[in-house]
Scaffold this active site. Structure first.
Site, PDB file in Angstrom:
ATOM      1  N   PRO A 239      64.380  79.689   4.288  1.00  0.00           N
ATOM      2  CA  PRO A 239      65.709  80.354   3.613  1.00  0.00           C
ATOM      3  C   PRO A 239      65.917  81.626   3.988  1.00  0.00           C
ATOM      4  O   PRO A 239      66.034  82.335   3.352  1.00  0.00           O
ATOM      5  CB  PRO A 239      66.074  79.886   2.428  1.00  0.00           C
ATOM      6  N   GLU A 240      67.213  81.856   4.851  1.00  0.00           N
ATOM      7  CA  GLU A 240      66.928  83.349   5.098  1.00  0.00           C
ATOM      8  C   GLU A 240      68.614  83.858   4.408  1.00  0.00           C
ATOM      9  O   GLU A 240      69.367  82.375   4.266  1.00  0.00           O
ATOM     10  CB  GLU A 240      67.337  83.895   6.523  1.00  0.00           C
TER      11      GLU A 240
END
Ligand SMILES: [Zn+2]
Length: 278
Positions: A2-3
């Site tokens: 997850p960015e």
């Protein structure tokens, strides 16, 4: 992984389900995630949730008695589920709410964390973070530093480190992960291996613009998957078909048709166009 855009999307998606709700039970199925879960999280019991905000890739769930700090790590996710949803493998923590729902943290690889911050305190994880790349909806705190061309130019002077690493350093700017840095460098016409101190003022301006546009675009796209936050298996998507260089070494540049190359920068490769990026 997850960015920042996915974390922002998570924050916006979860907020309406959490605000004003009381935490009636906290279930910890293990003592540790990446780090031990502090017992102080129990201080959130019987507290009402006042806010959910994001700082870098951390989510802060705030109540009067303090804040839970979540990080999704490599594979973590937070979901709102009906309180009777059966437990699956890797469901590590539940915050049970007062309306027959719960906030559940699942993380197969356990690089995520749950920490606690007392009121008025800044947790050590949040202390040395650089400015946010874009002012997004879930940011509450006023920032001392703004991410603009002047800031980037000043901060990069006399630095010999590769510009790619400089931009991925959380003390420079937060949340610019591997995909976003590769794409931003391409858009700004800058090679990932250039020493940060040699980037011109004009290139700093292009980099800031590129980073902001790419992250904003990803957040907008992430926004289309908001409905998934109520579905147990929903996951926000990337925008693979829109990538110009990331993961495309050996393929043709979409701009000039040159063959994209891979620069070896430490553990991760950086893909770039030898013609479009100077
Ligand atoms: Zn090119």
């Amino acid at each position: 992984v997850p960015e920042l855009p996915e974390v922002e999307t998570t924050c916006l998606g979860l907020s309406p389900h959490l605000l004003g709700r009381k935490i009636t039970r906290i279930i910890r199925r293990r003592k540790d995630l990446r780090w031990p879960i502090p017992d102080a999280v129990e201080l959130l019991l019987n507290q009402r949730i006042e806010a959910l905000s994001r700082r870098a890739k951390y989510l802060l769930l705030q109540a009067e008695s303090g804040s839970a700090i979540w990080h999704l790590g490599m594979s973590g996710n937070l979901r709102i589920l009906s309180a009777d949803t059966p437990i699956k493998t890797h469901d590590h923590v539940d915050f049970v709410l007062d309306n027959q729902t719960l906030l559940r943290f699942n993380d197969p690889r356990r690089f995520g964390c749950l920490m606690f911050q007392h009121p008025g305190e800044t947790h050590v994880l949040l202390k040395d973070l650089g400015p946010e790349p874009i002012a997004t909806a879930s940011l509450r705190d006023q920032q001392a530093l703004f991410f603009d061309a002047d800031y980037l130019f000043r901060r990069s002077r006399k630095r010999s480190q590769a510009v790619k690493h400089f931009l991925m350093d959380q003390a420079t700017v937060v949340g610019v992960g591997n995909i976003y840095v590769a794409e931003s460098l391409f858009q700004a016409g800058v090679r990932p291996t250039r020493p940060a101190g040699k980037i011109t003022r004009a290139e700093c301006a292009k980099l800031v613009k590129a980073i902001q546009e790419i992250l904003q675009f990803a957040i907008t796209r992430g926004g289309t998957t908001l409905r998934d936050f109520l579905a147990p298996d929903g996951a926000p998507g990337y925008f693979e078909q829109e990538l110009f260089v990331y993961g495309r070494a050996g393929l043709g540049c979409k701009n000039c048709k040159s063959i994209l190359q891979a620069a070896d920068l430490g553990t991760r490769q950086s893909h770039f166009c030898p013609r479009c990026q100077k």
